[in-house]
Scaffold this active site. Structure first.
Site: not given
Ligand code: DGL
Length: 265
Positions: A187, A74, A185, A153, A11-12
């Site tokens: 989050h 992600c 997403c 976050e 993931d990012s």
């Molecule tokens: N993990 C990213 C997503 O699911 C969200 C956080 C980011 O923008 O890196 O799109």
């Protein structure tokens, strides 16, 4: 690479732990290797070219660890890089969009589906393409919700600021009469309660993390790659100092992240 090899997840940053959590629940025997690209997060505001490059680098790292399957947790990476990754990698690669789309099509009754995600995810049109490919009759209403990521976050899940932000982002989706909303997403599952409250019980929320875990399970079974004994354990790698990942990680994983190893980028 065999049944006992780990499942790789990237993931990012931290959000992909929501996907890892579901994988660990569904497949308790499996070992997992999680890479959070915390030094370069967020991806959601970055260009296609950059997200592609990062996604390939993350995948290479997991392949060096000998994983038997890669999960792109992600949504932004999935939207932009999944197809190229699939073409270039020898192990199965699973993203979060197709499972979410399948879940939404199963749930909708009136064919009006909402999708929320980062700017890059929504701009890519990946969700709406995938939905229409499977059912050309559906109406798709998309909305980028960039402020949700920092709010989650920060641990702000249902205070007044969050409620106002939800109202302002999702007001028009509510008006459009959707009966299903894809949380596109990593989050957003943490905002489920607040979003559900605002949209009302008539709208079903689709958590891509849950749907993705189901697909991982099916793929391992089909390819005779599921681990048959033992208890799995996760290991964590990050590209920035691990302190914040460990501190905030619990909120996303539902259990403590004991330690994480920093890798150089
Ligand atoms: N993990 C990213 C997503 O699911 C969200 C956080 C980011 O923008 O890196 O799109």
């Amino acid at each position: 690479m065999n049944r006992d090899s780990a499942i790789g997840v990237f993931d990012s940053g931290i959000g992909g732990l929501t996907v890892l959590q579901r994988i660990m629940e569904a497949l308790p025997r499996e070992n997992t290797v999680y890479l959070g690209d915390t030094a370069r997060s967020p991806y959601g505001t970055k260009s296609v070219e950059t997200v592609l490059r990062y996604s390939f680098e993350n995948t290479d790292f997991l392949l060096e660890k000998g994983v038997k399957l890669v999960v792109v947790a992600c949504n932004t990476s999935t939207a932009i890089a999944l197809e190229s990754l699939k073409e270039n990698v020898s192990v199965p690669v699973i993203g979060v969009i197709e499972p979410g789309v399948r879940g939404a099509l199963e749930k909708t009754r009136n064919g009006k589906i909402g999708v929320i995600g980062t700017e890059a995810t929504i701009q890519s049109g990946a969700y709406s393409r995938a939905l229409k490919e499977k059912d050309s009759g559906v109406e798709v209403y998309s909305r980028a919700c960039p402020l949700f990521v920092p709010l989650v976050e920060e641990g702000w899940l249902d205070n007044a600021v969050v409620k106002m932000t939800v109202e302002s982002y999702l007001g028009s989706l509510k008006q459009s009469g959707i009966d299903t909303l894809i949380l596109g997403c990593t989050h957003y599952p943490l905002l489920k309660k607040t979003i559900q409250k605002f949209l009302g019980r008539g709208v079903r929320l689709v958590d891509s993390a849950e749907e993705t875990a189901k697909q991982v399970q099916t793929t391992l079974k089909k390819r005779s790659l599921a681990r048959e004994r033992g208890k799995g354990a996760p290991s964590f790698f990050v590209t920035d100092a691990p302190d914040r990942f460990i501190k905030v990680g619990q909120r996303f994983l539902g259990e403590k992240v004991e330690s994480a190893v920093r890798i150089e980028r």
